[in-house]
Motif scaffolding. Structure first.
Motif: not given
Length: 282
Positions: A143-152, A171-183
């Motif tokens: 239910n997201v437009a994109d997801f990426r994870a990278r372990w190093r 997340p395809k939801l109307p939230f500020p990009p900076s708020a998503v990045t913080t989470q």
């Protein structure tokens, strides 16, 4: 006499070379491990998202673990166990395995529990990238437009490992990009800290016995990683050029996962997105 002198010179040169290549000397020269050891907890950072680009930055976290790399790798690749020790994940299941790649179902609360996102992602087998081992996850459906994870993962020496996790979610939801990045950075912090705690508990007794309170020479005793804690925004370790990190949002207890998301099959995408929007408006 000349032969004796030559042999002595060779022996001396070999001794100097062995000393310079010893794990202790290598660790002392490792600026990244020294920085993480002195911090004593996870270091958060952000990166500009590329391939393709996005207005949402990738959130990352790095931590020094007092455990061998194989121990850390075993925990990182135990995808079905994430929900049992990483609070960032509500659900984690391995759906299939083929040719070293694991198809994994993951559910993650975001924005202080205002929404839950889920994805089915392919997690690659560990591959070498310079001194690092890299495990990448790519979105297949959810239910997201994109997801990426990278372990190093990088071995500092036979008893210490640097672990990083970099997360990106659209997340395809109307939230500020900076708020998503913080989470995302916060979730990465919780994940690497949880892996550290489990790896250090599972590390061989010999590794624990040979590990001092400070992970690098000269580091104070308080530098040893203790309880999970959040770290201030910082530049990305390992030479990456991070973007400025957004201010951390005040947290609340995550909302319970929707019943159908926790079922054996992922929920229908349209219903899940509409539900999350209603939750966000409330």
């Amino acid at each position: 006499m000349k032969k004796w002198w030559s042999l002595s010179l060779i022996a001396f040169s070999l001794a100097v070379l062995a000393l310079s290549l010893s794990p202790r000397a290598a660790r002392a020269a490792d600026a990244e491990s020294e920085k993480l050891a002195s911090l004593g907890k996870a270091l958060r950072y952000t990166l500009k998202t590329t391939g393709p680009a996005s207005t949402i930055d990738t959130g990352g976290a790095a931590i020094l673990i007092k455990a061998p790399l194989p121990t850390v790798r075993k925990i990182v690749t135990s995808y079905g166990s994430y929900k049992s020790f990483i609070t960032s994940f509500d659900q984690s299941r391995v759906l299939a395995k083929r040719k070293g790649t694991s198809e994994v179902y993951l559910q993650v609360p975001i924005l202080n529990g205002a929404a839950h996102i889920w994805t089915v992602a392919d997690m690659s087998p560990p591959t070498k990238d310079g001194a690092d081992e890299v495990i990448s996850g790519r979105h297949k459906r959810g239910n997201v437009a994109d997801f990426r994870a990278r372990w190093r993962l990088r071995a500092v020496d036979e008893h210490h490992t640097i672990l990083k996790l970099e997360l990106f979610v659209d997340p395809k939801l109307p939230f500020p990009p900076s708020a998503v990045t913080t989470q995302l950075a916060r979730a990465a912090d919780k994940a690497v800290t949880a892996v550290r705690n489990r790896a250090q508990a599972e590390a061989p007794a010999s590794a624990r016995a040979n590990t001092t309170a400070a992970a690098v020479p000269g580091a104070p005793a308080s530098a040893a990683p203790t309880a999970p804690a959040t770290a201030p925004s910082a530049t990305a370790p390992g030479g990456a050029a991070p973007a400025a990190q957004a201010s951390e949002q005040s947290g609340t207890k995550p909302a319970p996962a929707p019943a159908e998301v926790a079922s054996e099959m992922p929920p229908a995408e349209g219903d899940s997105v509409r539900r999350h929007k209603d939750m966000a408006r409330r």
